[in-house]
Design a protein around this motif. Structure first.
Motif, PDB file in Angstrom:
ATOM      1  N   GLU A  34      39.141  30.898  30.076  1.00 23.24           N
ATOM      2  CA  GLU A  34      38.268  31.997  29.652  1.00 23.24           C
ATOM      3  C   GLU A  34      38.937  33.350  29.924  1.00 23.24           C
ATOM      4  OE1 GLU A  34      33.758  33.817  30.392  1.00 23.24           O
ATOM      5  OE2 GLU A  34      34.333  31.944  31.385  1.00 23.24           O
ATOM      6  N   ILE A  35      39.562  33.479  31.081  1.00 20.61           N
ATOM      7  CA  ILE A  35      40.265  34.719  31.420  1.00 20.61           C
ATOM      8  C   ILE A  35      41.399  34.976  30.438  1.00 20.61           C
ATOM      9  CG2 ILE A  35      41.873  35.711  33.117  1.00 20.61           C
ATOM     10  CD1 ILE A  35      39.996  34.493  35.292  1.00 20.61           C
ATOM     11  N   ILE A  36      42.190  33.943  30.144  1.00 17.54           N
ATOM     12  CA  ILE A  36      43.319  34.107  29.223  1.00 17.54           C
ATOM     13  C   ILE A  36      42.815  34.474  27.829  1.00 17.54           C
ATOM     14  CG2 ILE A  36      45.263  32.927  28.098  1.00 17.54           C
ATOM     15  CD1 ILE A  36      45.459  31.220  30.732  1.00 17.54           C
ATOM     16  N   ILE A  74      41.887  47.079  34.613  1.00 20.47           N
ATOM     17  CA  ILE A  74      42.426  46.227  35.682  1.00 20.47           C
ATOM     18  C   ILE A  74      43.301  47.092  36.582  1.00 20.47           C
ATOM     19  CG2 ILE A  74      43.839  44.207  36.230  1.00 20.47           C
ATOM     20  CD1 ILE A  74      43.135  43.197  33.334  1.00 20.47           C
ATOM     21  N   LYS A  75      42.943  47.137  37.836  1.00 17.75           N
ATOM     22  CA  LYS A  75      43.673  47.944  38.820  1.00 17.75           C
ATOM     23  C   LYS A  75      44.005  47.070  40.012  1.00 17.75           C
ATOM     24  CE  LYS A  75      42.417  51.889  36.697  1.00 17.75           C
ATOM     25  NZ  LYS A  75      43.049  52.026  35.434  1.00 17.75           N
ATOM     26  N   GLY A  76      45.001  47.475  40.749  1.00 18.21           N
ATOM     27  CA  GLY A  76      45.316  46.755  41.976  1.00 18.21           C
ATOM     28  C   GLY A  76      46.776  46.388  42.086  1.00 18.21           C
ATOM     29  N   ARG A  95      51.463  40.992  34.405  1.00 21.56           N
ATOM     30  CA  ARG A  95      50.868  41.296  35.709  1.00 21.56           C
ATOM     31  C   ARG A  95      49.356  41.452  35.624  1.00 21.56           C
ATOM     32  NH1 ARG A  95      54.335  38.922  38.773  1.00 21.56           N
ATOM     33  NH2 ARG A  95      56.347  39.966  38.873  1.00 21.56           N
ATOM     34  N   TYR A  96      48.848  41.930  34.469  1.00 20.18           N
ATOM     35  CA  TYR A  96      47.392  41.957  34.274  1.00 20.18           C
ATOM     36  C   TYR A  96      46.847  40.534  34.411  1.00 20.18           C
ATOM     37  CZ  TYR A  96      46.985  46.749  32.271  1.00 20.18           C
ATOM     38  OH  TYR A  96      46.962  48.101  32.063  1.00 20.18           O
ATOM     39  N   LEU A  97      47.506  39.586  33.746  1.00 18.74           N
ATOM     40  CA  LEU A  97      47.064  38.192  33.819  1.00 18.74           C
ATOM     41  C   LEU A  97      47.148  37.684  35.258  1.00 18.74           C
ATOM     42  CD1 LEU A  97      46.080  35.570  32.598  1.00 18.74           C
ATOM     43  CD2 LEU A  97      48.436  35.092  31.875  1.00 18.74           C
ATOM     44  N   ASP A  98      48.253  37.973  35.929  1.00 15.47           N
ATOM     45  CA  ASP A  98      48.397  37.561  37.333  1.00 15.47           C
ATOM     46  C   ASP A  98      47.255  38.105  38.186  1.00 15.47           C
ATOM     47  OD1 ASP A  98      50.786  36.285  36.698  1.00 15.47           O
ATOM     48  OD2 ASP A  98      52.059  37.886  37.497  1.00 15.47           O
ATOM     49  N   LYS A  99      46.921  39.368  37.980  1.00 21.02           N
ATOM     50  CA  LYS A  99      45.864  40.013  38.760  1.00 21.02           C
ATOM     51  C   LYS A  99      44.508  39.347  38.504  1.00 21.02           C
ATOM     52  CE  LYS A  99      44.077  43.143  41.457  1.00 21.02           C
ATOM     53  NZ  LYS A  99      44.150  42.870  42.884  1.00 21.02           N
ATOM     54  N   LEU A 100      44.226  39.032  37.243  1.00 20.47           N
ATOM     55  CA  LEU A 100      42.959  38.377  36.907  1.00 20.47           C
ATOM     56  C   LEU A 100      42.862  36.999  37.561  1.00 20.47           C
ATOM     57  CD1 LEU A 100      42.671  39.358  33.132  1.00 20.47           C
ATOM     58  CD2 LEU A 100      41.412  40.348  35.052  1.00 20.47           C
ATOM     59  N   ILE A 101      43.959  36.253  37.551  1.00 20.03           N
ATOM     60  CA  ILE A 101      43.972  34.930  38.192  1.00 20.03           C
ATOM     61  C   ILE A 101      43.805  35.089  39.701  1.00 20.03           C
ATOM     62  CG2 ILE A 101      45.328  32.832  38.620  1.00 20.03           C
ATOM     63  CD1 ILE A 101      44.241  33.121  35.694  1.00 20.03           C
ATOM     64  N   LYS A 108      35.973  36.227  43.070  1.00 24.39           N
ATOM     65  CA  LYS A 108      35.257  37.290  42.364  1.00 24.39           C
ATOM     66  C   LYS A 108      34.429  36.690  41.223  1.00 24.39           C
ATOM     67  CE  LYS A 108      36.481  42.055  41.483  1.00 24.39           C
ATOM     68  NZ  LYS A 108      37.507  43.012  41.098  1.00 24.39           N
ATOM     69  N   ALA A 109      33.293  37.272  40.951  1.00 22.02           N
ATOM     70  CA  ALA A 109      32.423  36.808  39.863  1.00 22.02           C
ATOM     71  C   ALA A 109      33.104  37.034  38.508  1.00 22.02           C
ATOM     72  CB  ALA A 109      31.091  37.559  39.897  1.00 22.02           C
ATOM     73  N   MET A 110      32.894  36.100  37.581  1.00 23.88           N
ATOM     74  CA  MET A 110      33.520  36.210  36.259  1.00 23.88           C
ATOM     75  C   MET A 110      33.147  37.505  35.551  1.00 23.88           C
ATOM     76  SD  MET A 110      35.682  33.837  35.583  1.00 23.88           S
ATOM     77  CE  MET A 110      35.871  33.759  33.800  1.00 23.88           C
ATOM     78  N   GLU A 111      31.911  37.972  35.724  1.00 19.94           N
ATOM     79  CA  GLU A 111      31.503  39.219  35.066  1.00 19.94           C
ATOM     80  C   GLU A 111      32.387  40.385  35.524  1.00 19.94           C
ATOM     81  OE1 GLU A 111      29.097  37.324  36.922  1.00 19.94           O
ATOM     82  OE2 GLU A 111      28.765  36.182  35.073  1.00 19.94           O
ATOM     83  N   LYS A 112      32.728  40.391  36.793  1.00 16.28           N
ATOM     84  CA  LYS A 112      33.583  41.466  37.319  1.00 16.28           C
ATOM     85  C   LYS A 112      35.024  41.276  36.885  1.00 16.28           C
ATOM     86  CE  LYS A 112      30.797  42.639  41.292  1.00 16.28           C
ATOM     87  NZ  LYS A 112      30.615  43.978  41.669  1.00 16.28           N
ATOM     88  N   ILE A 113      35.495  40.046  36.877  1.00 13.49           N
ATOM     89  CA  ILE A 113      36.866  39.772  36.447  1.00 13.49           C
ATOM     90  C   ILE A 113      37.044  40.206  35.003  1.00 13.49           C
ATOM     91  CG2 ILE A 113      38.556  37.955  35.959  1.00 13.49           C
ATOM     92  CD1 ILE A 113      37.281  36.379  38.334  1.00 13.49           C
TER      93      ILE A 113
END
Length: 117
Positions: A34-36, A74-76, A95-101, A108-113
């Protein structure tokens, strides 16, 4: 200039590591997918086809149907580098993908991710 090694690495070779990282923390392969899909715009069948073809990261992101515009939220830090400060576009997408994973694995809740308001 030599391409970074990750660009020519097959997405299929890294994908199981994303899933394993998530599952070790009680999350699911479906959430990883879902994230991808959220990030890239791939449909599930398209994502599976990219994995089956062993597409490299450069091609995986260049062929992405629609990169999500909310990804700029996406920050961090990933690997000691702030994702929002990465200048090379392809490396930033990876790196965005890495951060989300990472966020998924941290519970973290999916809504926030998925940066839902």
């Amino acid at each position: 200039m030599t391409k970074h090694r990750i660009y020519t690495t097959s997405f299929a070779s890294v994908y199981p590591h994303y899933v394993t990282k998530a599952e070790r923390k009680g999350r699911t392969k479906e959430e990883v997918d879902e994230i991808i899909r959220w990030l890239t715009g791939y449909q599930q069948k398209e994502l599976e086809a990219q994995i089956e073809k062993k597409t490299d990261f450069e091609t995986f992101f260049s062929e992405a149907p629609q990169m999500n515009t909310a990804r700029t939220l996406i920050k961090g830090v990933v690997c000691g580098i702030r994702v929002e400060e990465i200048e090379e576009p392809l490396m930033q997408e990876i790196r965005y993908l890495d951060k989300l994973i990472d966020e998924l694995a941290k519970g973290k809740a999916m809504e926030k991710i998925l940066r839902k308001p």
